[in-house]
Design an enzyme around this catalytic site. Structure first.
Site, short mmCIF file in Angstrom:
data_model
loop_
_atom_site.label_atom_id
_atom_site.label_comp_id
_atom_site.label_asym_id
_atom_site.label_seq_id
_atom_site.Cartn_x
_atom_site.Cartn_y
_atom_site.Cartn_z
N SER A 46 0.83 -1.21 0.00
CA SER A 46 0.00 0.00 0.00
C SER A 46 0.87 1.27 0.00
CB SER A 46 -0.98 -0.01 1.18
OG SER A 46 -0.28 -0.12 2.39
N HIS A 47 2.19 1.14 0.17
CA HIS A 47 3.05 2.32 0.08
C HIS A 47 4.15 2.16 -0.97
CE1 HIS A 47 0.94 3.01 3.84
NE2 HIS A 47 1.00 4.25 3.44
N PHE A 120 2.93 10.77 2.12
CA PHE A 120 2.06 9.78 1.46
C PHE A 120 2.60 8.39 1.72
CE2 PHE A 120 -0.02 9.28 -2.99
CZ PHE A 120 -1.28 9.34 -2.43
N THR A 159 -5.81 9.26 9.31
CA THR A 159 -5.52 7.89 9.73
C THR A 159 -4.27 7.87 10.64
OG1 THR A 159 -4.48 7.65 7.58
CG2 THR A 159 -6.64 6.65 7.86
N ASP A 177 5.04 0.42 13.24
CA ASP A 177 4.55 1.58 12.49
C ASP A 177 3.10 1.29 12.17
OD1 ASP A 177 4.02 3.60 10.69
OD2 ASP A 177 5.09 2.63 9.05
N ARG A 185 -5.76 3.77 4.99
CA ARG A 185 -6.73 4.04 3.92
C ARG A 185 -6.35 3.30 2.64
NH1 ARG A 185 -10.92 7.22 3.94
NH2 ARG A 185 -11.81 8.04 2.01
N GLU A 187 -5.21 0.45 2.36
CA GLU A 187 -5.72 -0.93 2.40
C GLU A 187 -7.16 -0.99 1.89
OE1 GLU A 187 -4.38 -3.83 2.96
OE2 GLU A 187 -2.41 -2.91 3.26
N LEU A 304 8.23 -10.43 16.40
CA LEU A 304 8.45 -9.02 16.69
C LEU A 304 7.92 -8.19 15.53
CD1 LEU A 304 12.05 -9.12 18.18
CD2 LEU A 304 9.86 -9.04 19.40
N ARG A 308 8.27 -9.32 9.75
CA ARG A 308 7.67 -9.66 8.45
C ARG A 308 8.41 -8.90 7.33
NH1 ARG A 308 4.93 -7.20 4.87
NH2 ARG A 308 4.82 -5.34 6.17
N ARG A 309 8.65 -7.61 7.57
CA ARG A 309 9.34 -6.82 6.54
C ARG A 309 10.77 -7.33 6.32
NH1 ARG A 309 10.90 -2.18 7.27
NH2 ARG A 309 10.58 -1.90 9.50
P1 NDP Z 1 -0.37 -2.95 10.17
O1 NDP Z 1 -1.59 -3.14 10.99
O2 NDP Z 1 -0.20 -3.75 8.95
O3 NDP Z 1 0.92 -3.20 11.06
C1 NDP Z 1 1.15 -2.40 12.20
C2 NDP Z 1 2.41 -2.83 12.90
O4 NDP Z 1 2.15 -4.06 13.58
C3 NDP Z 1 3.58 -3.10 11.97
O5 NDP Z 1 4.74 -2.59 12.57
C4 NDP Z 1 3.62 -4.63 11.87
O6 NDP Z 1 4.91 -5.14 11.61
C5 NDP Z 1 3.15 -5.01 13.25
N1 NDP Z 1 2.52 -6.34 13.30
C6 NDP Z 1 1.56 -6.82 12.49
N2 NDP Z 1 1.22 -8.07 12.85
C7 NDP Z 1 2.00 -8.38 13.93
C8 NDP Z 1 2.13 -9.53 14.75
N3 NDP Z 1 1.39 -10.61 14.55
N4 NDP Z 1 3.03 -9.49 15.76
C9 NDP Z 1 3.78 -8.40 15.97
N5 NDP Z 1 3.71 -7.30 15.23
C10 NDP Z 1 2.82 -7.28 14.21
O7 NDP Z 1 -0.20 -1.38 9.79
P2 NDP Z 1 -1.35 -0.29 9.47
O8 NDP Z 1 -2.32 -0.90 8.52
O9 NDP Z 1 -1.85 0.29 10.73
O10 NDP Z 1 -0.49 0.82 8.71
C11 NDP Z 1 0.12 0.49 7.49
C12 NDP Z 1 1.04 1.59 7.06
O11 NDP Z 1 0.33 2.72 6.63
C13 NDP Z 1 2.02 2.11 8.12
O12 NDP Z 1 3.30 1.96 7.57
C14 NDP Z 1 1.66 3.57 8.29
O13 NDP Z 1 2.75 4.44 8.52
C15 NDP Z 1 1.05 3.89 6.94
N6 NDP Z 1 0.18 5.05 6.99
C16 NDP Z 1 0.60 6.23 6.45
C17 NDP Z 1 -0.20 7.37 6.49
C18 NDP Z 1 0.26 8.69 5.95
O14 NDP Z 1 -0.53 9.60 5.90
N7 NDP Z 1 1.49 8.85 5.57
C19 NDP Z 1 -1.54 7.32 7.08
C20 NDP Z 1 -1.86 6.03 7.66
C21 NDP Z 1 -1.03 4.93 7.60
P3 NDP Z 1 5.33 -5.70 10.15
O15 NDP Z 1 5.58 -4.49 9.32
O16 NDP Z 1 6.54 -6.54 10.39
O17 NDP Z 1 4.16 -6.51 9.65
#
Ligand code: NDP
Length: 337
Positions: A46-47, A120, A159, A177, A185, A187, A304, A308-309
């Site tokens: 998504s990014h 973004f 968001t 993060d 959004r 997603e 942790l 995943r990343r």
């Molecule tokens: P997610 O819900 O996908 O993930 C949130 C965090 O939880 C990540 O660090 C993820 O790590 C971690 N995580 C997920 N599953 C597990 C697990 N089972 N155990 C431990 N940790 C876990 O993210 P969001 O959908 O909330 O956000 C997605 C992205 O959108 C973010 O990068 C955010 O910055 C971006 N965003 C940007 C905006 C902007 O205006 N610029 C606005 C809103 C969001 P991992 O990455 O390893 O999966």
């Protein structure tokens, strides 16, 4: 037929070709292409390339200045201000790193306010970069009004993501993060593009009723994660990335936006702490933290955040990435213009 496939080098080159053909100068384009390629590398779709058309829209409409040169200023010994000059956030962030790291090492703690920018992207690139220099880092940014406050049904907050990173010895930093909304959004936009319903609890429709229809969700209001608790974080992000550093709240950014679909105008707040200078007990903060990480990982079913990343990052340099056909067509069209 299988989805179009690109190497990471091809991904970067495609991003550069498109951006530089659409009113975005070399420096801004390079910073954006790096950010987008890193998102694809880490399978944060998504990014990734998905965001390129939005950058183009903002540059073409004149909302953002693709040739802006960020201006940096000291506000206090531990506080710097970067005026992005209506440019995109990735270059403003690149500009902030060196002075922020230097001030944090000098003082133990330092902050940077980036204003007048168009964000973004995900926040993990900035906090991971800072933690890569041995520092604990936080990042906050607001967005356009998409999310209802706790108990409300109309969009008010963005968001509003926050990112956090902790440096590790011999490992990549621990990073989380996350949006303060139940989902990013992007997603919901991906679900709409792919014709899939969204999970319950992500959004309300324009009538204020819960919905799983991504189209209705985009017209209505997104919900915070965890009810009022996520809403409190969204509120904090508005205050830090808005009032504190002298930029707009999400609802003010919405009022100022031209609706081109590109990244809105707003601010980003970065806070950085040197763990070598905060530990009054004289113990090794990083070594101590490893005990916590070990205890987490000792439980089956855990991982942790950021693992995943990092796993994806091992694969994609060899395997490359795939691009959704509809996005690939749009990118090819933009590259040819
Ligand atoms: P997610 O819900 O996908 O993930 C949130 C965090 O939880 C990540 O660090 C993820 O790590 C971690 N995580 C997920 N599953 C597990 C697990 N089972 N155990 C431990 N940790 C876990 O993210 P969001 O959908 O909330 O956000 C997605 C992205 O959108 C973010 O990068 C955010 O910055 C971006 N965003 C940007 C905006 C902007 O205006 N610029 C606005 C809103 C969001 P991992 O990455 O390893 O999966």
């Amino acid at each position: 037929m299988s989805d179009p496939h690109l190497t990471l080098e091809q991904t970067h080159a495609l991003a550069m070709r498109i951006l530089t053909r659409h009113r975005i100068g070399e420096a801004q384009a390079q910073a954006i292409a790096d950010t987008v390629t890193h998102a694809e590398r880490d399978e944060c779709k998504s990014h990734g390339l998905f965001r390129i058309p939005g950058y183009v829209k903002a540059a073409k409409s004149g909302k953002a200045d693709g040739h802006a040169v960020p201006l940096i200023k000291d506000l206090a010994p531990g506080v710097i201000h970067i005026d992005s000059k209506r440019g995109f956030a990735p270059l403003a962030l690149k500009t902030a790193y060196a002075p922020l790291i230097e001030r944090t090492r000098q003082q133990g703690i330092a902050a940077a306010g980036i204003t007048n920018t168009h964000h973004f992207a995900a926040l993990w690139p900035e906090v991971e970069t800072l933690a890569g220099h041995g520092l604990v880092a936080f990042a906050f940014t607001a967005a356009l009004s998409y999310v209802a406050p706790a108990g409300g049904t109309k969009p008010l907050y963005g968001t509003n993501p926050m990112g956090f990173a902790w440096p590790r010895q011999g490992h990549s930093p621990l990073v989380f993060d996350q949006a303060s909304s139940a989902s990013a959004r992007g997603e919901i936009q991906l679900h709409l593009r792919d014709g899939k319903p969204i999970p319950e609890g992500w959004a309300l429709g324009p009538d204020g009723a819960p919905t799983t229809d991504p189209e209705m969700a985009l017209k209505g209001a997104q919900l915070c994660f965890g009810g009022y608790k996520g809403a409190a974080i969204a509120l904090m992000v508005e205050l830090l990335a808005g009032a504190l550093i002298g930029d707009l709240f999400s609802f003010e950014s919405t009022a100022a936006d031209n609706g081109d679909g590109g990244p809105p105008t707003g601010g980003e707040f970065l806070l950085c702490i040197d763990p070598a200078k905060t530990n009054g007990a004289g113990s090794n903060a990083l070594a101590h933290a490893e005990k916590l990480f070990e205890a987490i990982m000792a439980q089956p079913g855990t991982r942790l955040p950021s693992d995943r990343r990092y796993e994806a990052r091992k694969r994609t340099p060899e395997e490359g990435i795939t691009v959704a056909p509809v996005l690939y067509e749009e990118l090819q069209r933009l590259a040819a213009q």
